[in-house]
Design an enzyme around this catalytic site. Structure first.
Site, PDB file in Angstrom:
ATOM      1  N   HIS A  96       0.801  -1.229   0.000  1.00 15.11           N
ATOM      2  CA  HIS A  96       0.000   0.000   0.000  1.00 15.11           C
ATOM      3  C   HIS A  96       0.829   1.272   0.000  1.00 15.11           C
ATOM      4  CE1 HIS A  96      -4.543   0.807   0.886  1.00 15.11           C
ATOM      5  NE2 HIS A  96      -4.097   1.493  -0.144  1.00 15.11           N
ATOM      6  N   ASP A 123     -10.076  -0.796   3.271  1.00 12.70           N
ATOM      7  CA  ASP A 123      -8.906  -1.324   3.967  1.00 12.70           C
ATOM      8  C   ASP A 123      -9.319  -1.707   5.392  1.00 12.70           C
ATOM      9  OD1 ASP A 123      -6.265  -1.681   5.009  1.00 12.70           O
ATOM     10  OD2 ASP A 123      -5.485  -0.039   3.785  1.00 12.70           O
ATOM     11  N   HIS A 125      -7.156  -1.171   7.608  1.00 15.06           N
ATOM     12  CA  HIS A 125      -6.332  -0.171   8.303  1.00 15.06           C
ATOM     13  C   HIS A 125      -6.461   1.191   7.625  1.00 15.06           C
ATOM     14  CE1 HIS A 125      -4.359  -4.171   8.223  1.00 15.06           C
ATOM     15  NE2 HIS A 125      -4.156  -3.957   9.513  1.00 15.06           N
ATOM     16  N   ASP A 127      -4.031   3.410   7.465  1.00 17.27           N
ATOM     17  CA  ASP A 127      -2.716   3.797   6.911  1.00 17.27           C
ATOM     18  C   ASP A 127      -2.481   5.296   7.074  1.00 17.27           C
ATOM     19  OD1 ASP A 127      -2.489   1.128   6.287  1.00 17.27           O
ATOM     20  OD2 ASP A 127      -2.985   1.391   4.161  1.00 17.27           O
ATOM     21  N   HIS A 140       4.025   1.071   4.452  1.00 17.72           N
ATOM     22  CA  HIS A 140       2.684   0.930   3.868  1.00 17.72           C
ATOM     23  C   HIS A 140       1.613   1.441   4.844  1.00 17.72           C
ATOM     24  CE1 HIS A 140       1.772  -3.446   5.495  1.00 17.72           C
ATOM     25  NE2 HIS A 140       2.275  -2.666   6.407  1.00 17.72           N
ATOM     26  N   ASP A 226      -7.300  -2.341  -0.687  1.00 15.98           N
ATOM     27  CA  ASP A 226      -6.318  -3.194  -0.006  1.00 15.98           C
ATOM     28  C   ASP A 226      -6.959  -4.579   0.135  1.00 15.98           C
ATOM     29  OD1 ASP A 226      -4.913  -4.512   2.180  1.00 15.98           O
ATOM     30  OD2 ASP A 226      -4.190  -2.550   2.865  1.00 15.98           O
ATOM     31  N   ASP A 228      -6.754  -6.628   2.362  1.00 14.86           N
ATOM     32  CA  ASP A 228      -7.250  -6.929   3.711  1.00 14.86           C
ATOM     33  C   ASP A 228      -8.557  -6.205   4.056  1.00 14.86           C
ATOM     34  OD1 ASP A 228      -6.632  -4.383   4.821  1.00 14.86           O
ATOM     35  OD2 ASP A 228      -4.654  -5.042   5.476  1.00 14.86           O
ATOM     36  N   GLU A 271      -1.533  -4.781  -1.957  1.00 17.89           N
ATOM     37  CA  GLU A 271      -1.235  -5.715  -0.856  1.00 17.89           C
ATOM     38  C   GLU A 271      -1.434  -7.181  -1.223  1.00 17.89           C
ATOM     39  OE1 GLU A 271       0.214  -5.217   2.147  1.00 17.89           O
ATOM     40  OE2 GLU A 271       0.346  -3.020   1.992  1.00 17.89           O
TER      41      GLU A 271
HETATM   42 MG    MG Z   1      -3.527  -0.617   3.540  1.00 17.34          MG
HETATM   43 MG    MG Z   2      -4.568  -2.984   5.382  1.00 17.28          MG
END
Ligand code: MG
Ligand code: MG
Length: 306
Positions: A96, A123, A125, A127, A140, A226, A228, A271
């Site tokens: 990322h 995502d 997260h 980030d 990332h 992403d 995830d 990712e």
């Molecule tokens: Mg990310």
């Molecule tokens: Mg992530």
């Protein structure tokens, strides 16, 4: 529609090997043929290479591969800007950290067009760490903070060539946030729809409200997906799995609504770590989601064995 795909094989932002193979896996999973079958023309621009690496050190000794990521960010920003003149861009990560460059290059394009750039961040997260606040040191975890002008990147990362108002960012699917990020997100005015919000309200009304804002402001829309964001049960090929992610249908619904909106001008697929995949199923899912974003409808869906 004319699409351009650009490989951005960065892996040093994630702290583990494998994302470098992401662009190959997405191509192997049939990205170009899927888009072509949907009636789009596609140009494969190959891959970006990093700029010259210059030495850089920072007070936060946890930071990993700072000079490399800075060199990548410089090159990705310029490539994203140059390639986006007359194409819908699809950036194939890479981890990322590539979004530090893709967002900034596209933001420069939006500035020139006199339109605000909105960002949908899909995502687990946000980030949204700065160079000071990250404790893992994996870069990332910083691209959204950098590209939306948060402090602490000056003198280390390239000077921003385009601007993103953090209040034009919507993070969806979030379920792993560090304390420093939580405070910074609130202060910056980023819209965060975490998994609990999705559970309570459903994903469609949350996304619809954001898309109405983009449309009302004649904005451009960059989508950063992403792996995830997805539940690890359906998308295992990522180094940062977090349980409780978006389901297969939630993810497709997001893509279908994005297609219907007609607002998306650029996309990151990031990712994907093919080394962690199971017979290409995550790569295939990422390509299928991209196909939904570019107009595949349920009634046209081919039957596939996963
Ligand atoms: Mg990310
Ligand atoms: Mg992530």
């Amino acid at each position: 529609m004319h699409c351009a795909i650009l490989g951005v094989p960065v892996q040093v932002g994630s702290g583990r090997m494998g994302c470098e193979m992401g662009p190959s896996a997405l191509r192997t999973a049939g990205l170009v043929s899927e888009l072509t079958e949907l009636g789009h023309t596609v140009t494969d621009l190959g891959s970006v290479s990093p700029s010259t690496i210059r030495l850089a050190s920072h007070g936060n000794k946890a930071l990993k591969s700072l000079p490399e990521i800075v060199a990548w960010t410089e090159a990705i920003t310029d490539a994203a800007y140059a390639a986006s003149a007359d194409s819908v861009m699809i950036f194939l990560g890479g981890d990322h950290s590539i979004s530090a460059g893709t967002l900034t290059g596209i933001a420069r394009r939006a500035d020139e067009a006199g339109r605000p750039l909105f960002v949908l961040w899909l995502d687990a997260h946000p980030d949204f760490h700065t160079l000071e606040t990250t404790t893992s040191g994996n870069l990332h975890g910083v691209p959204l903070a950098y590209a939306s002008g948060q402090p602490g990147f000056e003198g280390y990362f390239p000077e921003l060539k385009g601007s993103i108002d953090p209040s034009n960012v919507c993070a969806l699917g979030i379920r792993s946030v560090d304390q420093a990020e939580r405070q910074a997100l609130g202060k910056a005015g980023v819209t965060v729809h975490d998994m609990r919000m999705i559970d309570e309200h459903g994903i469609a009304p949350l996304l619809r409200a954001f898309l109405e804002r983009v449309s009302a402001n004649s904005g451009m829309l960059h989508v950063s997906l992403d792996v995830d964001f997805l539940d690890p049960v359906i998308a295992p090929a990522v180094g940062t799995t977090v349980p409780g992610g978006a389901t297969f249908r939630e993810a497709h619904l997001v893509m279908e609504m994005l297609h219907d909106s007609g607002l998306v001008t650029s996309l990151d697929l990031v990712e994907l770590n093919p080394f962690l995949d199971e017979r290409g199923r995550t790569a295939t899912l990422m390509v299928d989601l991209t196909a939904s974003l570019f107009g595949r409808r349920i009634m046209d869906r081919p039957t596939r064995s996963y």
